[in-house]
Design an enzyme around this catalytic site. Structure first.
Site, PDB file in Angstrom:
ATOM      1  N   ASP A  84       0.813  -1.069  -0.026  1.00  0.00           N
ATOM      2  CA  ASP A  84      -0.519   0.221  -0.036  1.00  0.00           C
ATOM      3  C   ASP A  84       1.230   1.157  -0.045  1.00  0.00           C
ATOM      4  OD1 ASP A  84      -2.167   1.999  -0.073  1.00  0.00           O
ATOM      5  OD2 ASP A  84      -2.446   1.597   2.357  1.00  0.00           O
ATOM      6  N   ASP A 124      -1.712   5.254  -5.812  1.00  0.00           N
ATOM      7  CA  ASP A 124      -1.998   4.015  -4.970  1.00  0.00           C
ATOM      8  C   ASP A 124      -2.277   2.765  -5.090  1.00  0.00           C
ATOM      9  OD1 ASP A 124      -2.615   3.240  -2.417  1.00  0.00           O
ATOM     10  OD2 ASP A 124      -4.790   4.642  -2.105  1.00  0.00           O
TER      11      ASP A 124
END
Length: 338
Positions: free
Chosen positions: A29, A230
């Site tokens: 992440d 992201d």
């Protein structure tokens, strides 16, 4: 590797936690900082594919006291029985809560000692299959932030296309940064230090620019808006106005969901991201059309964002090497593919 087999839209990396190392799948992440795993005793844990990590079985696990400097660096630090408590919630409503600890992580053949990680006793959300999360954001408590000098905030990854069963790559350190990438400057937002913002000047469909004002993608003085890269989000989000103009450009060619059953080949236009400063990232169809069933139905992997924040998600990042040079403030695309 893609977490698709586990029913997840995330990408996983295999990491050894503790001493001796226990292998765990962790979500990659780049949109958050804290590194954490689900921990025994579990007050509330979701189902993961590996046994839940038990700190009692690790010789290197050390609790962090409330008065320690690392506890001060947490955004939502708490204190319980002298131990530093952490709490993180994510954009999709998922969360993790527990105690902060220092632990050894084994990444490939490299051992990293005294890394601050969250030991999550109450966790809920879309982490299906994974034991936790490897935060690679721009903040000081992320995995790359804690490595600091050794990596200079530098890492590079290539996410394999879903459903191929192959493995991609994730490498840390300045040596991982490729020669020949197209580099785009990162934009800092003091109000959201975890996020890697990029300047986006527009979007293209089939080589034609979509009529959208560049201002829609701009990060404003108050820290709102902007475009974030992201890996922890699957589908790319665009502000509603931009999404609708973009969708209409595509729909003039075809609908956002359609059935391609029985077609051997279908001509689909490319989609392009025009970055501020020059580089253009042009994506083939499998980076924005996703199969949603076995009957040949495909959908457009973009969605409107109610908040005005744009997110370039992992579906749009598949198959191309992406490199972050946090110390110098650049993100690179290519030259390698996977």
């Amino acid at each position: 590797m893609s977490g698709m087999e586990q029913g997840s839209g995330e990408y996983f990396v295999r990491i050894g936690v503790g001493s001796p190392p226990r292998s765990q799948f962790m979500v990659i992440d780049s949109g958050s900082d804290i590194v954490w795993v689900q921990c025994q005793p579990c007050n509330q844990c979701y189902k993961q594919s590996d046994p839940v990590f038990n700190p009692a079985d690790s010789a290197s696990f050390t609790g962090v006291s409330c008065s320690s400097a690392v506890c001060d660096r947490l955004e939502n630090a708490g204190c319980h029985a002298g131990r530093c408590r952490y709490e993180v919630s994510y954009g999709d409503g998922s969360y993790t809560k527990g105690t902060l600890a220092l632990e050894t992580l084994t990444v490939g053949r490299t051992t990293v000692r005294n890394l601050a990680i969250g030991c999550g006793h109450r966790n809920q959300g879309m982490f299906v299959g994974a034991a936790g999360l490897l935060g690679l954001g721009g903040g000081s408590l992320s995995f790359v932030g804690q490595l600091g000098g050794q990596t200079g905030g530098a890492f590079s990854y290539c996410l394999v296309s879903r459903g191929t069963g192959a493995s991609g790559s994730l490498e840390f350190g300045r040596g991982a940064l490729p020669v020949g990438a197209a580099w785009v400057p990162l934009v800092r937002n003091p109000r959201a230090t975890s996020f890697y913002y990029v300047g986006l000047s527009g979007l293209g469909v089939g080589g034609m620019r979509v009529p959208i004002s560049e201002d829609i993608f701009r990060l404003n003085q108050l820290g709102y808006g902007g475009v974030v890269m992201d890996t922890g989000t699957a589908v790319t989000r665009l502000p509603t106005v931009a999404y609708e103009a973009f969708r209409d450009s595509l729909v003039s060619i075809f609908d956002t969901c359609y059935n391609l059953f029985g077609f051997v080949s279908v001509r689909v236009p490319t989609v392009s991201f025009y970055f501020s400063g020059g580089p253009i990232l042009t994506l083939p169809a499998n980076n924005f059309l996703i199969p949603v069933d076995d009957a040949g139905t495909f959908c457009f992997a973009f969605a409107p964002s109610p908040s005005g924040l744009s997110i370039i998600g992992n579906i749009q990042q598949e198959g191309i090497q992406i490199s972050f040079d946090g110390a110098n403030g650049f993100v690179g695309f290519g030259p390698n593919v996977c």
